[in-house]
Motif scaffolding. Sequence first.
Motif, PDB file in Angstrom:
ATOM      1  N   LYS A  91      65.136   7.197  76.149  1.00 45.22           N
ATOM      2  CA  LYS A  91      63.912   7.561  75.441  1.00 45.22           C
ATOM      3  C   LYS A  91      63.099   6.309  75.135  1.00 45.22           C
ATOM      4  CE  LYS A  91      64.411  12.072  74.835  1.00 45.22           C
ATOM      5  NZ  LYS A  91      63.428  13.064  75.299  1.00 45.22           N
ATOM      6  N   VAL A  95      56.374   7.697  71.407  1.00 48.59           N
ATOM      7  CA  VAL A  95      56.069   8.921  72.120  1.00 48.59           C
ATOM      8  C   VAL A  95      54.613   8.893  72.593  1.00 48.59           C
ATOM      9  CG1 VAL A  95      55.894  11.430  71.946  1.00 48.59           C
ATOM     10  CG2 VAL A  95      57.758  10.214  70.784  1.00 48.59           C
ATOM     11  N   LYS A  97      51.477  10.973  74.950  1.00 48.29           N
ATOM     12  CA  LYS A  97      51.063  12.299  75.393  1.00 48.29           C
ATOM     13  C   LYS A  97      49.998  12.186  76.475  1.00 48.29           C
ATOM     14  CE  LYS A  97      51.978  14.628  70.976  1.00 48.29           C
ATOM     15  NZ  LYS A  97      51.382  15.478  69.900  1.00 48.29           N
ATOM     16  N   SER A 127      61.891  10.892  80.921  1.00 45.97           N
ATOM     17  CA  SER A 127      61.049  11.290  79.795  1.00 45.97           C
ATOM     18  C   SER A 127      59.581  11.298  80.188  1.00 45.97           C
ATOM     19  CB  SER A 127      61.268  10.325  78.614  1.00 45.97           C
ATOM     20  OG  SER A 127      62.616  10.316  78.219  1.00 45.97           O
ATOM     21  N   ASN A 128      59.177  10.345  81.039  1.00 44.91           N
ATOM     22  CA  ASN A 128      57.798  10.262  81.498  1.00 44.91           C
ATOM     23  C   ASN A 128      57.758  10.454  83.018  1.00 44.91           C
ATOM     24  OD1 ASN A 128      56.663   9.816  78.905  1.00 44.91           O
ATOM     25  ND2 ASN A 128      57.337   7.679  78.988  1.00 44.91           N
ATOM     26  N   ASP A 149      60.890  16.525  81.176  1.00 42.58           N
ATOM     27  CA  ASP A 149      61.222  17.049  79.858  1.00 42.58           C
ATOM     28  C   ASP A 149      60.579  18.420  79.706  1.00 42.58           C
ATOM     29  OD1 ASP A 149      61.574  17.655  77.215  1.00 42.58           O
ATOM     30  OD2 ASP A 149      60.715  15.793  76.420  1.00 42.58           O
ATOM     31  N   THR A 151      60.557  20.416  77.344  1.00 44.22           N
ATOM     32  CA  THR A 151      60.122  20.774  75.986  1.00 44.22           C
ATOM     33  C   THR A 151      58.784  20.145  75.630  1.00 44.22           C
ATOM     34  OG1 THR A 151      61.234  18.887  74.923  1.00 44.22           O
ATOM     35  CG2 THR A 151      62.543  20.872  75.295  1.00 44.22           C
ATOM     36  N   ASN A 152      58.251  19.283  76.501  1.00 38.30           N
ATOM     37  CA  ASN A 152      57.048  18.514  76.193  1.00 38.30           C
ATOM     38  C   ASN A 152      55.799  19.328  76.540  1.00 38.30           C
ATOM     39  OD1 ASN A 152      55.059  16.598  75.821  1.00 38.30           O
ATOM     40  ND2 ASN A 152      56.116  14.993  76.985  1.00 38.30           N
ATOM     41  N   CYS A 154      52.720  18.156  76.341  1.00 37.18           N
ATOM     42  CA  CYS A 154      51.703  17.233  76.871  1.00 37.18           C
ATOM     43  C   CYS A 154      52.371  16.228  77.799  1.00 37.18           C
ATOM     44  CB  CYS A 154      50.970  16.518  75.738  1.00 37.18           C
ATOM     45  SG  CYS A 154      49.907  17.592  74.776  1.00 37.18           S
ATOM     46  N   ALA A 155      53.063  16.733  78.814  1.00 37.91           N
ATOM     47  CA  ALA A 155      53.879  15.878  79.669  1.00 37.91           C
ATOM     48  C   ALA A 155      53.038  15.173  80.730  1.00 37.91           C
ATOM     49  CB  ALA A 155      54.963  16.709  80.342  1.00 37.91           C
ATOM     50  N   LYS A 179      56.417  21.862  79.392  1.00 43.21           N
ATOM     51  CA  LYS A 179      56.930  23.147  78.918  1.00 43.21           C
ATOM     52  C   LYS A 179      56.339  24.284  79.741  1.00 43.21           C
ATOM     53  CE  LYS A 179      57.325  25.836  74.620  1.00 43.21           C
ATOM     54  NZ  LYS A 179      58.799  25.892  74.613  1.00 43.21           N
ATOM     55  N   GLN A 188      50.314  24.484  79.144  1.00 44.33           N
ATOM     56  CA  GLN A 188      50.724  23.153  78.705  1.00 44.33           C
ATOM     57  C   GLN A 188      50.515  22.141  79.834  1.00 44.33           C
ATOM     58  OE1 GLN A 188      51.576  25.986  76.340  1.00 44.33           O
ATOM     59  NE2 GLN A 188      53.028  25.987  78.034  1.00 44.33           N
TER      60      GLN A 188
END
Length: 565
Positions: A91, A95, A97, A127-128, A149, A151-152, A154-155, A179, A188
């Motif tokens: 991670k 964070v 977005k 993660s990105n 990810d 759950t993101n 704004c990935a 997401k 999303q």
Amino acid sequence: MNRRIAYVFLFLIAISTQQIEGKEKFRQKNEAPVVASIRNEEDNTKYIQHLINQANYGDTVRIPLGTHYVRTIYLKNGVHIASKGVLKQLKPDSVEKFSFAKQCSSSPLFVGKNIHDISLSFKAAVSNEAVYLENCKRVKVTNTAIQGDSTNICAFSGIYLRNCEQVDITNTEVSFFGKSRQSPSFYQRGTGIRVQSSKNIRISDNNIHDNGENGLFFHACAAIVVHHNRVSNNGMSGIQVAFGSTGLEKQYKITDNTLTANAADAIDINNPDPVRQVDLQAVIEGNQSKGNGWVMGKKTRDGSGIATLVGLKNVLVRNNKSENSNRPAIYIRQCDAIDVLENDADNFAEIVGDLGQIHLFKNTFDGLRVLAHAKAKKLTLDSNHIRLVYLPNDIAVDSLVFVSNNLRGDLNINMDGRLICKNNTISSNSPRGAIALWKVNEAVLSGNQISATKNSALYIHEKASNVVVEDNKIHATNTCIKDNGSSHLKIARNTLASATYNASAQTLVSVNPKDLHLSDNIYYVGKERLEKDKTRQALGLEGNGTVYMQGDVRGLFKPSASYKN
């Protein structure tokens, strides 16, 4: 270090002593990603980066089996990466977005800037972005599997290319970047592969699925090949092409892809500039599409089964198949030189706005809609099977051509321009009949088979002028042709059959005829061919006007209008 291959001896020793836990199999297709419980997250970034930095041009850094925890790795000219293990991105400290102002993160897994002549092959959970390339040339990403990810909301993208050339992405799986879409009203962020300001890009034989936004996205790109990919369950369009302001976009080949259950269009190519048509020089061919434009059984506002085309010219759409799209199978607006050939869809084709030449050939569509106030230089339908053709009032088509089609429903012609309708089979159970010419400047209906069960097979209004009806076979339950005073109407060498047994029925009716020319037509009522000595009337003339006859039998009509032989 040996030329061509950099064996990672030091790296193997380091890995064997770290006792990294949380090893897992990469998920099965369409299974949500599983995050393992990790008790010892050793950062192995420096080991891999050291080997890349020490490698020579043409070397391959090979990463062994196992789960290897890393942050960001910087690529080097001519140094290839081949990993048998799984790279698990740690991670980031902060964070980030996705936004239009920030379309890439500061910490992708692999970063390449101004590099060339490399290849990447790996598995990763990130993660990105898994790969970020800028100003790069001659790059291959192959036999790779990457998870984002899920759950993101704004990935960032799975693979992001900017200002790149000659990039080949093949046999790669890109999934769960962002997401999944939960509502038909909003989506999303998170795109599988995002390409901007790039050219000579080939994306083939990949599996791109379950991303928050588009499967594939291109902006201001040229010379793009998208071939034989599976693109499914993405939160917006399967493939989207967007446009910059410099007109670079051209030479797109989108072929043999499978596009399934994407929440918007299968293929969306939308140039929003109302004053500039982009000469795209595109081929959309051999794609299979099913179930696009839905979220949990509810319609979204998009969802073309084959393609949405806006503001384009020189596009070939050929041999595509679409099932169960929520919106028209193909949507064409503000376009020119569009050829739609041999496609098969269970939904409508829709044509909108100011258009040049549109050609539909040998397609099977549930229907065709030309929306109100549409204008076109030439709209040609040739050898299509179309259940319903919807032509509203006030369209303007310089030349509307129907040739050798099989059409069901009714044709409502109310337009400025010229109509050619030849060698078609047109049948209708509509109360409006089969063909109604409300307004047309000139029309030729020749060699057609026209039938109607609930009204006149052919109705011609007084605003339709210079109409020629010749060599047709026309069958109707009641009147075959009704003329409401069209000027300079010519009806010649037709076989007109009225199926009714009503003694007062008339096969052809003209009200206030204006220079009506009749010649060599054959008339039937029921199974009876009407000849000179028959008492039943085939023709009904009402009001005042002039009729010229040659070959039609005088005794078959009631002479309530003046006529000449």
